[in-house]
Design an enzyme around this catalytic site. Structure first.
Site, PDB file in Angstrom:
ATOM      1  N   HIS A  39       0.855  -1.183   0.000  1.00 47.74           N
ATOM      2  CA  HIS A  39       0.000   0.000   0.000  1.00 47.74           C
ATOM      3  C   HIS A  39       0.894   1.237   0.000  1.00 47.74           C
ATOM      4  O   HIS A  39       0.999   1.954   0.986  1.00 47.74           O
ATOM      5  CB  HIS A  39      -0.950  -0.036   1.212  1.00 47.74           C
ATOM      6  CG  HIS A  39      -1.913  -1.174   1.123  1.00 47.74           C
ATOM      7  ND1 HIS A  39      -2.217  -2.003   2.166  1.00 47.74           N
ATOM      8  CD2 HIS A  39      -2.639  -1.641   0.078  1.00 47.74           C
ATOM      9  CE1 HIS A  39      -3.079  -2.917   1.769  1.00 47.74           C
ATOM     10  NE2 HIS A  39      -3.346  -2.721   0.506  1.00 47.74           N
ATOM     11  N   HIS A 124     -10.104  -6.484   4.420  1.00 49.96           N
ATOM     12  CA  HIS A 124      -8.667  -6.370   4.108  1.00 49.96           C
ATOM     13  C   HIS A 124      -8.242  -7.615   3.327  1.00 49.96           C
ATOM     14  O   HIS A 124      -8.716  -8.723   3.618  1.00 49.96           O
ATOM     15  CB  HIS A 124      -7.872  -6.244   5.409  1.00 49.96           C
ATOM     16  CG  HIS A 124      -6.413  -5.962   5.188  1.00 49.96           C
ATOM     17  ND1 HIS A 124      -5.524  -6.959   4.854  1.00 49.96           N
ATOM     18  CD2 HIS A 124      -5.701  -4.807   5.229  1.00 49.96           C
ATOM     19  CE1 HIS A 124      -4.319  -6.423   4.713  1.00 49.96           C
ATOM     20  NE2 HIS A 124      -4.405  -5.118   4.931  1.00 49.96           N
ATOM     21  N   GLU A 126      -5.639  -9.507   3.277  1.00 47.13           N
ATOM     22  CA  GLU A 126      -5.074 -10.634   4.054  1.00 47.13           C
ATOM     23  C   GLU A 126      -6.218 -11.408   4.740  1.00 47.13           C
ATOM     24  O   GLU A 126      -6.247 -12.647   4.728  1.00 47.13           O
ATOM     25  CB  GLU A 126      -4.094 -10.117   5.110  1.00 47.13           C
ATOM     26  CG  GLU A 126      -3.495 -11.237   5.947  1.00 47.13           C
ATOM     27  CD  GLU A 126      -2.687 -10.722   7.134  1.00 47.13           C
ATOM     28  OE1 GLU A 126      -1.927  -9.751   6.981  1.00 47.13           O
ATOM     29  OE2 GLU A 126      -2.827 -11.304   8.232  1.00 47.13           O
ATOM     30  N   CYS A 190       2.256 -10.812  13.644  1.00 41.31           N
ATOM     31  CA  CYS A 190       3.637 -11.184  13.280  1.00 41.31           C
ATOM     32  C   CYS A 190       4.666 -10.448  14.138  1.00 41.31           C
ATOM     33  O   CYS A 190       4.392  -9.357  14.653  1.00 41.31           O
ATOM     34  CB  CYS A 190       3.878 -10.943  11.792  1.00 41.31           C
ATOM     35  SG  CYS A 190       4.041  -9.215  11.339  1.00 41.31           S
TER      36      CYS A 190
HETATM   37 FE1  SF4 Z   1       2.799  -8.813   6.826  1.00 34.73          FE
HETATM   38 FE2  SF4 Z   1       4.292  -9.206   9.009  1.00 34.73          FE
HETATM   39 FE3  SF4 Z   1       4.855 -10.510   6.769  1.00 34.73          FE
HETATM   40 FE4  SF4 Z   1       5.304  -7.913   6.943  1.00 34.73          FE
HETATM   41  S1  SF4 Z   1       6.322  -9.546   8.128  1.00 34.73           S
HETATM   42  S2  SF4 Z   1       4.326  -8.976   5.234  1.00 34.73           S
HETATM   43  S3  SF4 Z   1       3.588  -7.232   8.211  1.00 34.73           S
HETATM   44  S4  SF4 Z   1       3.039 -10.706   7.973  1.00 34.73           S
END
Ligand code: SF4
Length: 289
Positions: A39, A124, A126, A190
């Protein structure tokens, strides 16, 4: 004016790897990017110039004209993967391994017979990629949306970029509204997101204003801005250095700098350079040390 850069900020490894794979693609004109790679307007303009086609995020399920399709770091569902295979498309997959973990966790909980509660932003990409493979689910963005669910067995996962505070609050409400349910929670926020959230929380204790750099349509960048609002810290959200206004910093003694996960290093560095110019001009005018 003193400038403090967040200890962890900007582009995560998932987005970095996706960009690297994309930069190595031969014949970009034969490839359609399935939604927005990141984005980030600047990156998407560069990709268009290189010849890639890009499907708007709300039109990802329409017919793709090129023989190859590039899946973004946000990932897609197995259902969508099959649709592309049936259409004879060759897939270039840049799905982040930490997004794959969300898919796996949700399917594992579903295999246990649980109704899935995904803490994330409805719509979203994801989130769509995960829920398209599920039979029974709800997407919950905030504690206010939590209700009693008609299932004795609930499984909770999260969008990778959700604030951990929100996740904790939503989980507490799920427990309160469903006291008899058997609940299993798998934390799929994450690590890069968690590190950035922690760095942001530490920074907010040291500054009297914040600059957040990232796309105006970037979910995780907007969340960084929201966090500033919650802590009542004045904040300016810019896509790049050209949006900074000198006058905004007139009464700022210490400013913090952070950036969303889709922001290029060069963009963050550009913003920092302009902040340093502002600080130097304040010093010259003797307004602030
Ligand atoms: Fe998405 Fe986290 Fe992977 Fe970055 S590290 S693409 S924020 S899941």
């Amino acid at each position: 004016m003193k400038i403090i850069r967040a200890a962890a900020l900007g582009m995560c490894f998932g987005v970095r790897d996706a960009l690297q794979i994309t930069n190595g693609v031969s014949e970009p004109s034969q490839v359609t990017i399935h939604g927005e790679l990141v984005h980030n307007r600047k990156v998407n303009e560069r990709l268009s110039k290189a010849g890639f086609r890009q499907t708007p995020e709300d039109k990802r399920h329409e017919t793709i004209q090129t023989p190859r399709v590039l899946i973004t770091a946000h990932g897609i569902s197995q259902v969508e993967r099959q649709r592309l295979a049936d259409a004879g498309k060759e897939v270039i997959d840049t799905t982040c391994p930490l997004v794959v973990q969300v898919h796996k966790a949700a399917l594992e909980l579903q295999a246990e017979g649980r109704h899935i509660l995904l803490i994330g932003k409805a719509g979203h990409v994801e989130v769509q990629g995960v829920v398209e493979d599920l039979d029974s689910f709800d997407v919950i963005e905030s504690a206010k949306q939590v209700r009693s669910y008609p299932s004795e067995s609930l499984g909770i996962v999260c969008q990778t970029t959700m604030p951990s505070d929100t996740v904790t609050e939503v989980c507490t409400h799920i427990q309160l509204h469903n006291p008899l349910a058997n609940i299993r929670f798998i934390d799929t926020v994450c690590d890069p997101t968690k590190r950035r959230q922690r760095a942001m929380a530490e920074l907010l204790q040291q500054v009297d204003a914040m600059v957040v750099v990232g796309g105006h349509n970037s979910n995780n960048t907007r969340r960084l801005v929201e966090l500033c609002h919650e802590k009542l810290t004045p904040v300016v959200h810019v896509e790049d250095a050209s949006e900074l206004e000198f006058a905004w910093f007139d009464d700022v003694a210490v400013v913090g700098l952070t950036a969303g996960t889709s922001t290029l290093d060069e963009t963050v560095d550009g913003v920092q350079q302009v902040l340093e110019k502002i600080a130097a001009s304040q010093k010259e005018q003797g307004s602030l040390a």
